[in-house]
Write an enzyme that holds these catalytic residues in place. Structure first.
Site, PDB file in Angstrom:
ATOM      1  N   ASP A  13      29.883 -24.742  15.735  1.00 61.10           N
ATOM      2  CA  ASP A  13      30.824 -25.270  14.732  1.00 61.10           C
ATOM      3  C   ASP A  13      30.189 -25.492  13.370  1.00 61.10           C
ATOM      4  OD1 ASP A  13      32.718 -25.309  16.766  1.00 61.10           O
ATOM      5  OD2 ASP A  13      32.173 -27.350  17.351  1.00 61.10           O
ATOM      6  N   GLY A  15      30.419 -23.579  10.921  1.00 60.29           N
ATOM      7  CA  GLY A  15      31.208 -22.930   9.872  1.00 60.29           C
ATOM      8  C   GLY A  15      30.929 -21.429   9.845  1.00 60.29           C
ATOM      9  N   LYS A  16      30.524 -20.888  11.011  1.00 65.95           N
ATOM     10  CA  LYS A  16      30.176 -19.463  11.088  1.00 65.95           C
ATOM     11  C   LYS A  16      31.357 -18.579  10.702  1.00 65.95           C
ATOM     12  CE  LYS A  16      29.140 -20.018  15.426  1.00 65.95           C
ATOM     13  NZ  LYS A  16      29.289 -21.481  15.530  1.00 65.95           N
ATOM     14  N   GLY A  40      35.583 -21.273  18.653  1.00 64.76           N
ATOM     15  CA  GLY A  40      36.730 -21.495  17.778  1.00 64.76           C
ATOM     16  C   GLY A  40      36.219 -21.376  16.360  1.00 64.76           C
ATOM     17  N   HIS A  41      36.535 -20.284  15.691  1.00 68.39           N
ATOM     18  CA  HIS A  41      36.010 -20.017  14.344  1.00 68.39           C
ATOM     19  C   HIS A  41      37.156 -20.120  13.339  1.00 68.39           C
ATOM     20  CE1 HIS A  41      32.435 -17.576  16.184  1.00 68.39           C
ATOM     21  NE2 HIS A  41      32.483 -18.834  16.579  1.00 68.39           N
ATOM     22  N   THR A  42      37.023 -21.071  12.428  1.00 71.49           N
ATOM     23  CA  THR A  42      38.116 -21.355  11.500  1.00 71.49           C
ATOM     24  C   THR A  42      37.882 -20.685  10.155  1.00 71.49           C
ATOM     25  OG1 THR A  42      38.110 -23.529  12.536  1.00 71.49           O
ATOM     26  CG2 THR A  42      39.521 -23.261  10.597  1.00 71.49           C
ATOM     27  N   ARG A 143      26.360  -9.596  39.787  1.00 75.19           N
ATOM     28  CA  ARG A 143      26.832  -8.228  40.063  1.00 75.19           C
ATOM     29  C   ARG A 143      28.149  -8.172  40.827  1.00 75.19           C
ATOM     30  NH1 ARG A 143      21.089  -6.636  42.249  1.00 75.19           N
ATOM     31  NH2 ARG A 143      21.433  -8.735  43.026  1.00 75.19           N
ATOM     32  N   GLN A 223      28.922 -20.116  19.213  1.00 77.72           N
ATOM     33  CA  GLN A 223      28.146 -21.292  19.612  1.00 77.72           C
ATOM     34  C   GLN A 223      26.961 -21.474  18.637  1.00 77.72           C
ATOM     35  OE1 GLN A 223      29.071 -18.993  22.555  1.00 77.72           O
ATOM     36  NE2 GLN A 223      30.916 -20.129  22.185  1.00 77.72           N
ATOM     37  N   THR A 238      25.590 -23.366  26.816  1.00 83.71           N
ATOM     38  CA  THR A 238      26.581 -22.409  27.285  1.00 83.71           C
ATOM     39  C   THR A 238      25.838 -21.367  28.122  1.00 83.71           C
ATOM     40  OG1 THR A 238      28.480 -21.066  26.647  1.00 83.71           O
ATOM     41  CG2 THR A 238      26.532 -20.926  25.199  1.00 83.71           C
ATOM     42  N   ALA A 298      37.683 -26.963  17.387  1.00 82.23           N
ATOM     43  CA  ALA A 298      38.684 -25.958  17.042  1.00 82.23           C
ATOM     44  C   ALA A 298      39.287 -25.330  18.302  1.00 82.23           C
ATOM     45  CB  ALA A 298      38.047 -24.881  16.159  1.00 82.23           C
ATOM     46  N   ARG A 304      34.105 -34.376  17.738  1.00 79.74           N
ATOM     47  CA  ARG A 304      32.704 -33.943  17.768  1.00 79.74           C
ATOM     48  C   ARG A 304      31.806 -35.145  17.524  1.00 79.74           C
ATOM     49  NH1 ARG A 304      34.174 -29.072  13.708  1.00 79.74           N
ATOM     50  NH2 ARG A 304      35.051 -27.639  15.233  1.00 79.74           N
ATOM     51  N   ASP A 332      30.316 -30.867   0.754  1.00 79.15           N
ATOM     52  CA  ASP A 332      31.324 -31.791   0.198  1.00 79.15           C
ATOM     53  C   ASP A 332      31.547 -33.026   1.075  1.00 79.15           C
ATOM     54  OD1 ASP A 332      32.380 -29.562   1.858  1.00 79.15           O
ATOM     55  OD2 ASP A 332      34.192 -30.772   1.820  1.00 79.15           O
TER      56      ASP A 332
HETATM   57  P1  GDP Z   1      32.438 -22.228  13.648  1.00 81.90           P
HETATM   58  O1  GDP Z   1      32.742 -22.396  15.087  1.00 81.90           O
HETATM   59  O2  GDP Z   1      30.982 -22.232  13.361  1.00 81.90           O
HETATM   60  O3  GDP Z   1      33.136 -21.063  13.010  1.00 81.90           O
HETATM   61  O4  GDP Z   1      33.012 -23.545  12.926  1.00 81.90           O
HETATM   62  P2  GDP Z   1      34.441 -24.243  13.216  1.00 81.90           P
HETATM   63  O5  GDP Z   1      35.507 -23.450  12.590  1.00 81.90           O
HETATM   64  O6  GDP Z   1      34.580 -24.589  14.644  1.00 81.90           O
HETATM   65  O7  GDP Z   1      34.209 -25.635  12.487  1.00 81.90           O
HETATM   66  C1  GDP Z   1      33.938 -25.714  11.140  1.00 81.90           C
HETATM   67  C2  GDP Z   1      35.044 -26.568  10.503  1.00 81.90           C
HETATM   68  O8  GDP Z   1      34.628 -26.957   9.210  1.00 81.90           O
HETATM   69  C3  GDP Z   1      36.344 -25.817  10.305  1.00 81.90           C
HETATM   70  O9  GDP Z   1      37.409 -26.726  10.375  1.00 81.90           O
HETATM   71  C4  GDP Z   1      36.214 -25.256   8.890  1.00 81.90           C
HETATM   72  O10 GDP Z   1      37.475 -25.043   8.252  1.00 81.90           O
HETATM   73  C5  GDP Z   1      35.478 -26.386   8.222  1.00 81.90           C
HETATM   74  N1  GDP Z   1      34.569 -26.006   7.121  1.00 81.90           N
HETATM   75  C6  GDP Z   1      33.753 -24.918   7.010  1.00 81.90           C
HETATM   76  N2  GDP Z   1      32.990 -25.002   5.911  1.00 81.90           N
HETATM   77  C7  GDP Z   1      33.327 -26.176   5.311  1.00 81.90           C
HETATM   78  C8  GDP Z   1      32.866 -26.855   4.154  1.00 81.90           C
HETATM   79  O11 GDP Z   1      31.984 -26.406   3.431  1.00 81.90           O
HETATM   80  N3  GDP Z   1      33.444 -28.066   3.879  1.00 81.90           N
HETATM   81  C9  GDP Z   1      34.417 -28.616   4.656  1.00 81.90           C
HETATM   82  N4  GDP Z   1      34.910 -29.793   4.301  1.00 81.90           N
HETATM   83  N5  GDP Z   1      34.865 -28.002   5.752  1.00 81.90           N
HETATM   84  C10 GDP Z   1      34.320 -26.812   6.091  1.00 81.90           C
HETATM   85  P1  IMO Z   2      31.715 -22.112  18.286  1.00 81.50           P
HETATM   86  O1  IMO Z   2      31.539 -20.617  18.372  1.00 81.50           O
HETATM   87  C1  IMO Z   2      30.624 -26.012  19.849  1.00 81.50           C
HETATM   88  C2  IMO Z   2      29.776 -26.239  24.150  1.00 81.50           C
HETATM   89  C3  IMO Z   2      30.718 -27.043  25.014  1.00 81.50           C
HETATM   90  C4  IMO Z   2      29.726 -27.527  26.069  1.00 81.50           C
HETATM   91  C5  IMO Z   2      28.804 -26.331  26.245  1.00 81.50           C
HETATM   92  C6  IMO Z   2      29.138 -25.438  27.418  1.00 81.50           C
HETATM   93  O2  IMO Z   2      33.071 -22.515  17.843  1.00 81.50           O
HETATM   94  O3  IMO Z   2      30.605 -22.732  17.511  1.00 81.50           O
HETATM   95  P2  IMO Z   2      31.063 -23.633  27.800  1.00 81.50           P
HETATM   96  O4  IMO Z   2      32.562 -23.780  27.766  1.00 81.50           O
HETATM   97  O5  IMO Z   2      30.524 -22.658  26.825  1.00 81.50           O
HETATM   98  O6  IMO Z   2      30.540 -23.407  29.187  1.00 81.50           O
HETATM   99  O7  IMO Z   2      30.522 -25.103  27.370  1.00 81.50           O
HETATM  100  O8  IMO Z   2      28.896 -25.592  25.041  1.00 81.50           O
HETATM  101  N1  IMO Z   2      30.429 -25.181  23.333  1.00 81.50           N
HETATM  102  C7  IMO Z   2      30.616 -25.265  22.003  1.00 81.50           C
HETATM  103  N2  IMO Z   2      30.342 -26.259  21.151  1.00 81.50           N
HETATM  104  N3  IMO Z   2      31.103 -24.840  19.401  1.00 81.50           N
HETATM  105  C8  IMO Z   2      31.329 -23.815  20.246  1.00 81.50           C
HETATM  106  O9  IMO Z   2      31.644 -22.583  19.822  1.00 81.50           O
HETATM  107  C9  IMO Z   2      31.128 -24.014  21.630  1.00 81.50           C
HETATM  108  N4  IMO Z   2      31.278 -23.251  22.729  1.00 81.50           N
HETATM  109  C10 IMO Z   2      30.829 -23.979  23.754  1.00 81.50           C
HETATM  110  O10 IMO Z   2      31.298 -28.099  24.300  1.00 81.50           O
HETATM  111  O11 IMO Z   2      28.962 -28.582  25.544  1.00 81.50           O
HETATM  112 MG    MG Z   3      33.832 -23.660  16.343  1.00 88.50          MG
END
Ligand code: GDP
Ligand code: IMO
Ligand code: MG
Length: 424
Positions: A13, A15-16, A40-42, A143, A223, A238, A298, A304, A332
């Site tokens: 999470d 912000g990938k 979950g990539h936002t 397998r 992740q 994971t 997400a 979190r 920010d």
């Molecule tokens: P990912 O899984 O690495 O793609 O990240 P997520 O989407 O799960 O979580 C990142 C969250 O932070 C999302 O809600 C984004 O919209 C938000 N986000 C990303 N970059 C920024 C930033 O620079 N500032 C703020 N306030 N939010 C951000």
């Molecule tokens: P993104 O790509 C944050 C965490 C779960 C748990 C552990 C194992 O959005 O960054 P799993 O369901 O993979 O067997 O869970 O990994 N986890 C994440 N935490 N961002 C994620 O993906 C995650 N995907 C799995 O919360 O601790």
């Molecule tokens: Mg995420």
């Protein structure tokens, strides 16, 4: 842009998705190489918000080919739901999405087994997303998995699906759990297979051909480093290799074809699920970070866990990934803090430690040693260059880069695509 792998340097999470979306402007193909719909990539574009789980975040750019690589575990129903969600917003995946014939399929029985395993662990649970990820990778290495190529062969798909479902039902029965309705699940799967079969391809061949034609490839990690099955805080991880090396195995592209690794880190730390997290703030400051940063999962909506930036863990992550460039997000979120802490060492059993311990039990006992920095108390969300940033924000970023031994290339100051800039 050369062929680039983008990975998370923390616990996910970071912000990938947002950074992938920005970098896609310079890429022809975006490849997911591991994980599944646990991700979950936002991405926020204008007033639109997209949350991608299986489809690479590059899909938001017209003309980009998106690939679900062999390292991914793919839930066919989740993928169709995601494709339909995109279609409703005017984005058609037809001709723009490919699924590796070697990717492993993730079925309802994997989700049920994930849930069962977590419930049996009780207090010691991993806190998974319950998306069946662990059981699907267990089948892969055991397998007994079923690969995406079978979406094109309904008879074999049915045979393996029924065989594995029966095994799962035996386990569920032994644990007094309701069994899966295999016939009903098969009917749903047969329909999903027919819908997805046209997307299945030998993507390793396609990507390597594209590389020969000098097309630029972006590899989208899911992740984060500390959730990597080998290097993360085992067993609270994971089940895939989330580090940059995973990009090669999970896509069929050799290390010699990759030129760059971008590591994404938040300006502070978060973690979802169980496991050690030395800089966690279980206090009002942590609450504040969660509220301002909107730190809720997400994928699962879970709050979190929030904490200060951990330079010890992140430096090790930079090393593991060979991250020669950094994207620092969520600056920010720190705009209104009087002071900020950066963890520069751990105290473990009375010893000062400056490298991430490989023993997770030691890591769980680590107490953070902090360096305090002044906050900048100014709005960075409208800044668009390094020079625009308040000097104290520049100093904070410069210190992070120095401590984790890499170079900042991208800064994100808000969730929107437009709130991103490059540092020269
Ligand atoms: P990912 O899984 O690495 O793609 O990240 P997520 O989407 O799960 O979580 C990142 C969250 O932070 C999302 O809600 C984004 O919209 C938000 N986000 C990303 N970059 C920024 C930033 O620079 N500032 C703020 N306030 N939010 C951000
Ligand atoms: P993104 O790509 C944050 C965490 C779960 C748990 C552990 C194992 O959005 O960054 P799993 O369901 O993979 O067997 O869970 O990994 N986890 C994440 N935490 N961002 C994620 O993906 C995650 N995907 C799995 O919360 O601790
Ligand atoms: Mg995420």
């Amino acid at each position: 842009m050369s062929n680039t792998v983008l990975i998370g340097l923390q616990w996910g999470d970071e912000g990938k998705g947002k950074i992938i979306d920005v970098l896609t402007e310079k890429a022809e193909i975006v490849v997911r190489f591991q994980g599944g719909d646990n991700a979950g990539h936002t991405v926020e574009v204008g007033s639109d918000k997209f949350v991608l789980h299986l489809i690479p975040s590059g899909i938001l750019h017209q003309g980009t080919l998106c690939v679900i690589g062999n390292g991914v575990v793919l839930n066919p129903h989740s993928l169709i739901k995601e494709m339909n969600g995109l279609k409703a917003k005017g984005i058609d995946c037809t001709g723009r999405l490919q699924i590796s014939s070697r990717a492993h399929l993730l079925f309802q029985y994997h989700c049920l087994l994930d849930g069962l395993s977590e419930s049996k662990l009780g207090e010691g649970k991993i806190g998974t997303t319950k998306r069946g990820i662990g059981p699907a990778y267990m089948d892969k290495v055991g397998r007994s998995g079923v690969r995406a190529v079978e979406l094109c062969h309904p008879e074999t798909l049915e045979k393996y699906f029924r065989l594995n479902s029966a095994k799962c039902n035996e386990i569920l029965k032994a644990h007094g759990q309701p069994e899966m309705d295999v016939d009903a699940e098969w009917l749903k799967l047969r329909e999903a297979a027919a819908e997805l079969a046209p997307y299945v391809a030998d993507t390793a061949l396609g990507i390597n051909r594209a590389i020969r034609e000098n097309k630029r490839i972006l590899f989208e990690g899911a992740q984060g480093t500390w959730l990597d099955v080998d290097f993360g805080t085992y067993p609270f991880v994971t089940s895939s290799n989330t580090t940059s090396g995973g990009a090669c195995i999970g896509s069929g592209v050799a290390p010699s074809r990759i030129q760059k690794v971008v590591g994404v880190a938040k300006a502070y730390s978060t973690r979802v699920g169980s496991g050690p997290f030395p800089t966690e703030l279980e206090c009002a400051i942590g609450e504040r970070l969660r509220k301002i940063g909107r730190e809720f999962g997400a994928t699962t909506g879970r709050p979190r866990r929030c904490g200060w930036f951990d330079a010890v863990a992140t430096r090790y992550a930079v090393m593991l990934n060979g991250a020669d460039a950094l994207a620092i997000t969520k600056m920010d979120v720190l705009d209104d803090f009087d002071t900020l802490n950066i963890c520069t060492a751990y105290e473990i059993d009375g010893r000062r430690v400056t490298d991430m311990p490989s023993d997770p039990a030691e890591f769980a006992r680590a107490k953070p040693v902090y360096e305090e920095m002044p906050g900048w108390k100014a709005d960075t969300s409208r800044t668009s260059s390094w020079a625009d940033l308040p000097p104290k924000a520049q100093a904070y970023l410069a210190r992070l880069a120095e401590l984790i031994e890499s170079k900042i290339e991208i800064i994100s100051v808000g969730p929107n695509r437009s709130q991103t800039f490059f540092v020269d």
